[in-house]
Design a protein around this motif. Sequence first.
Motif: not given
Length: 90
Positions: A42, A24-26, A79, A45-46, A28-29, A20
């Motif tokens: 994905f 931010s998700y950005d 998040l 949220d993880h 993480l991605h 995680v």
Amino acid sequence: MILIDPPAWPAWDRVWSHLVSDESYDELHAFAKSAGIPSRGFDRDHYDVPSDKYDDLVKAGAVPVSSRELVLRLTAAGLRHRKRQRPPTG
């Protein structure tokens, strides 16, 4: 910051960790992409990552934390995305 919990979640004949971001998700991605983690890993949220990737992800910068700490940090960051509860049937 990218966080990873210990491999402890059995499924599909493997043991899995959660990856995680507490920012931010950005973030993480981007980390997942740079580490070669497929987007199909994905889940809300993880990322689910198999135990054989754990050491490589820590070497790449993921910070090892307990599962409890991971959830606390994810929630504090706003998040956390829980599964939707199904209405009772019957």
